[in-house]
Write an enzyme that holds these catalytic residues in place. Structure first.
Site, PDB file in Angstrom:
ATOM      1  N   HIS A  61      21.820  46.378 172.713  1.00 26.45           N
ATOM      2  CA  HIS A  61      21.483  46.434 171.284  1.00 26.45           C
ATOM      3  C   HIS A  61      20.027  46.039 171.103  1.00 26.45           C
ATOM      4  O   HIS A  61      19.480  45.270 171.895  1.00 26.45           O
ATOM      5  CB  HIS A  61      22.389  45.521 170.462  1.00 26.45           C
ATOM      6  CG  HIS A  61      22.448  44.116 170.973  1.00 26.45           C
ATOM      7  ND1 HIS A  61      23.206  43.752 172.063  1.00 26.45           N
ATOM      8  CD2 HIS A  61      21.832  42.982 170.565  1.00 26.45           C
ATOM      9  CE1 HIS A  61      23.062  42.470 172.298  1.00 26.45           C
ATOM     10  NE2 HIS A  61      22.231  41.969 171.408  1.00 26.45           N
ATOM     11  N   HIS A  76      17.515  44.255 168.345  1.00 22.53           N
ATOM     12  CA  HIS A  76      17.412  43.479 167.116  1.00 22.53           C
ATOM     13  C   HIS A  76      16.222  44.013 166.304  1.00 22.53           C
ATOM     14  O   HIS A  76      15.143  44.208 166.854  1.00 22.53           O
ATOM     15  CB  HIS A  76      17.123  42.009 167.419  1.00 22.53           C
ATOM     16  CG  HIS A  76      18.176  41.304 168.211  1.00 22.53           C
ATOM     17  ND1 HIS A  76      19.055  40.398 167.635  1.00 22.53           N
ATOM     18  CD2 HIS A  76      18.500  41.344 169.526  1.00 22.53           C
ATOM     19  CE1 HIS A  76      19.864  39.916 168.576  1.00 22.53           C
ATOM     20  NE2 HIS A  76      19.546  40.464 169.732  1.00 22.53           N
TER      21      HIS A  76
HETATM   22  P1  AMP Z   1      22.114  38.865 171.873  1.00 21.51           P
HETATM   23  O1  AMP Z   1      21.950  37.381 171.931  1.00 21.51           O
HETATM   24  O2  AMP Z   1      20.824  39.615 172.045  1.00 21.51           O
HETATM   25  O3  AMP Z   1      23.225  39.352 172.785  1.00 21.51           O
HETATM   26  O4  AMP Z   1      22.546  39.191 170.396  1.00 21.51           O
HETATM   27  C1  AMP Z   1      23.879  39.227 169.978  1.00 21.51           C
HETATM   28  C2  AMP Z   1      23.849  39.118 168.485  1.00 21.51           C
HETATM   29  O5  AMP Z   1      25.096  39.549 167.981  1.00 21.51           O
HETATM   30  C3  AMP Z   1      23.619  37.693 167.969  1.00 21.51           C
HETATM   31  O6  AMP Z   1      22.427  37.655 167.185  1.00 21.51           O
HETATM   32  C4  AMP Z   1      24.881  37.419 167.138  1.00 21.51           C
HETATM   33  O7  AMP Z   1      24.598  36.680 165.966  1.00 21.51           O
HETATM   34  C5  AMP Z   1      25.373  38.817 166.834  1.00 21.51           C
HETATM   35  N1  AMP Z   1      26.798  38.956 166.578  1.00 21.51           N
HETATM   36  C6  AMP Z   1      27.817  38.436 167.302  1.00 21.51           C
HETATM   37  N2  AMP Z   1      29.000  38.797 166.770  1.00 21.51           N
HETATM   38  C7  AMP Z   1      28.725  39.567 165.689  1.00 21.51           C
HETATM   39  C8  AMP Z   1      29.531  40.235 164.713  1.00 21.51           C
HETATM   40  N3  AMP Z   1      30.854  40.200 164.743  1.00 21.51           N
HETATM   41  N4  AMP Z   1      28.887  40.923 163.733  1.00 21.51           N
HETATM   42  C9  AMP Z   1      27.545  40.964 163.690  1.00 21.51           C
HETATM   43  N5  AMP Z   1      26.736  40.367 164.583  1.00 21.51           N
HETATM   44  C10 AMP Z   1      27.317  39.669 165.573  1.00 21.51           C
END
Ligand code: AMP
Ligand code: ZN
Length: 102
Positions: A96, A98
């Protein structure tokens, strides 16, 4: 992937509002925003991380989606971030990008 949060969101097993969707990519608001607008741009295909990407057309599609999302959301100034691997802060093992905008 059955135990993946983003695959579950895509499959509507976890409710979440899509900010954007096309044939290969969808986007949601981050549940724990680290900026005024914090959007996650996610490929529909389960790819674990940038290190597992085989066809970089996918990355192109993701950045094209970012341009469309930003236009839709009125975002002009922003940062993008891709965390790859636990040591770099990747928590969800589904690629993903950001979008962070204040
Ligand atoms: P990363 O640390 O780059 O893997 O980012 C994962 C992101 O997913 C984090 O910023 C979390 O806050 C976000 N996240 C986790 N679960 C959910 C969810 N159910 N809906 C939206 N965002 C989420
Ligand atoms: Zn997944």
């Amino acid at each position: 992937m059955t135990d993946c949060i983003f695959c579950k969101i895509l499959n509507k097993e976890i409710p979440s509002k899509f900010v954007y969707e096309d044939d290969e990519v969808f986007a949601i608001n981050d549940i724990n925003p680290k900026a005024k607008k914090h959007i996650l741009v996610i490929p529909k295909k389960h790819v674990k991380s940038l290190n597992e990407v085989e066809n970089f057309d996918l990355i192109k599609k993701m950045f094209e989606a970012i341009r469309k999302i930003n236009k839709q959301e009125g975002i002009v100034d922003f940062k993008t971030q891709i965390n790859t691997g636990r040591g770099a802060g990747q928590e969800v093992d589904h690629l993903h990008i950001h979008i962070l905008a204040n």
